[in-house]
Scaffold this motif. Sequence first.
Motif, mmCIF file in Angstrom:
data_model
loop_
_atom_site.group_PDB
_atom_site.id
_atom_site.type_symbol
_atom_site.label_atom_id
_atom_site.label_comp_id
_atom_site.label_asym_id
_atom_site.label_seq_id
_atom_site.Cartn_x
_atom_site.Cartn_y
_atom_site.Cartn_z
ATOM 1 N N TYR A 32 0.551 -1.391 -0.101
ATOM 2 C CA TYR A 32 -0.027 0.153 -0.154
ATOM 3 C C TYR A 32 0.759 1.412 -0.118
ATOM 4 O O TYR A 32 0.339 2.302 -0.240
ATOM 5 N N LYS A 54 -0.139 11.641 -3.880
ATOM 6 C CA LYS A 54 -1.391 11.174 -3.169
ATOM 7 C C LYS A 54 -2.282 11.347 -4.381
ATOM 8 O O LYS A 54 -2.579 12.847 -4.730
ATOM 9 N N LEU A 56 -6.337 11.645 -5.607
ATOM 10 C CA LEU A 56 -7.753 11.396 -5.041
ATOM 11 C C LEU A 56 -8.766 11.541 -6.335
ATOM 12 O O LEU A 56 -9.066 12.724 -6.750
ATOM 13 N N SER A 60 -13.735 11.460 -2.915
ATOM 14 C CA SER A 60 -12.977 10.505 -2.288
ATOM 15 C C SER A 60 -12.341 10.861 -1.059
ATOM 16 O O SER A 60 -12.144 12.118 -0.934
ATOM 17 N N TYR A 62 -9.165 9.058 1.561
ATOM 18 C CA TYR A 62 -8.235 7.873 1.684
ATOM 19 C C TYR A 62 -7.179 8.185 2.813
ATOM 20 O O TYR A 62 -6.628 9.281 3.152
ATOM 21 N N TYR A 63 -6.685 7.216 3.522
ATOM 22 C CA TYR A 63 -5.527 7.209 4.409
ATOM 23 C C TYR A 63 -4.276 6.918 3.417
ATOM 24 O O TYR A 63 -4.107 5.934 2.586
ATOM 25 N N ALA A 79 -7.199 10.791 7.172
ATOM 26 C CA ALA A 79 -7.625 10.871 5.694
ATOM 27 C C ALA A 79 -7.186 12.209 5.073
ATOM 28 O O ALA A 79 -7.492 13.148 5.745
ATOM 29 N N THR A 81 -9.146 14.178 1.803
ATOM 30 C CA THR A 81 -10.121 13.942 1.045
ATOM 31 C C THR A 81 -10.195 15.093 -0.105
ATOM 32 O O THR A 81 -9.408 15.871 -0.370
ATOM 33 N N PRO A 91 -13.219 6.111 5.162
ATOM 34 C CA PRO A 91 -12.021 6.024 4.314
ATOM 35 C C PRO A 91 -11.161 4.753 4.524
ATOM 36 O O PRO A 91 -11.317 4.052 5.603
ATOM 37 N N ARG A 92 -10.494 4.319 3.701
ATOM 38 C CA ARG A 92 -9.629 3.294 3.681
ATOM 39 C C ARG A 92 -8.325 3.609 2.949
ATOM 40 O O ARG A 92 -8.101 4.620 2.476
ATOM 41 N N TYR A 94 -5.238 3.794 0.620
ATOM 42 C CA TYR A 94 -5.082 3.987 -0.685
ATOM 43 C C TYR A 94 -4.360 2.969 -1.321
ATOM 44 O O TYR A 94 -3.305 2.227 -0.776
#
Length: 183
Positions: A32, A54, A56, A60, A62-63, A79, A81, A91-92, A94
Amino acid sequence: MNKEVTAIVSLGKDSLVQMALELVDEKVGVEYFAKIRVMTDGREVYVSFQNPVKYLPMNSAYYFDLNVSLLDQVTSYGAVTNGIVRAEEKPRFYQQTQETKENIQFVVDAINRSDATGTINLADFKNEMTIREQKQYYDITVISAFQESSYKIEKTSGKLYNVEHAQLVPPPFEDERVLMEIN
């Protein structure tokens, strides 16, 4: 280094990384993250998982980065955003897809063709870039130790516009901890 740190460091980087991942509430693996560093100040062992770039998609969250203090067993992640995200959508972490990889490469190629910014080599990228996808453009922020840059890139032409740069002032004091990287 104290005895506890010496003992844990002797396990080696790979073991320390796995120990750190076991402390995370979310299902996450080394795949990840683009960069993983293990460090100690002699009193604690830290594992830093990072994604310097990063990406996005619209609407969305993500962490991207994760920090773990092994002896204290503390994890830290927040997170990032882009737009409105429904509150019930947690969030999950990335994970890069082929599509996001291609979009990132489009942005990097556009930056490298421009006279308004420096060039970027993703293989040794040490700064932090956030790419937020919009309908007609990508909204870009690049932060280095001494400069923050922001601009937009048209999705169809790759043309940069609204280019802004700001010089950053170093903090008035330095963190007094001396961190030694464990390889």
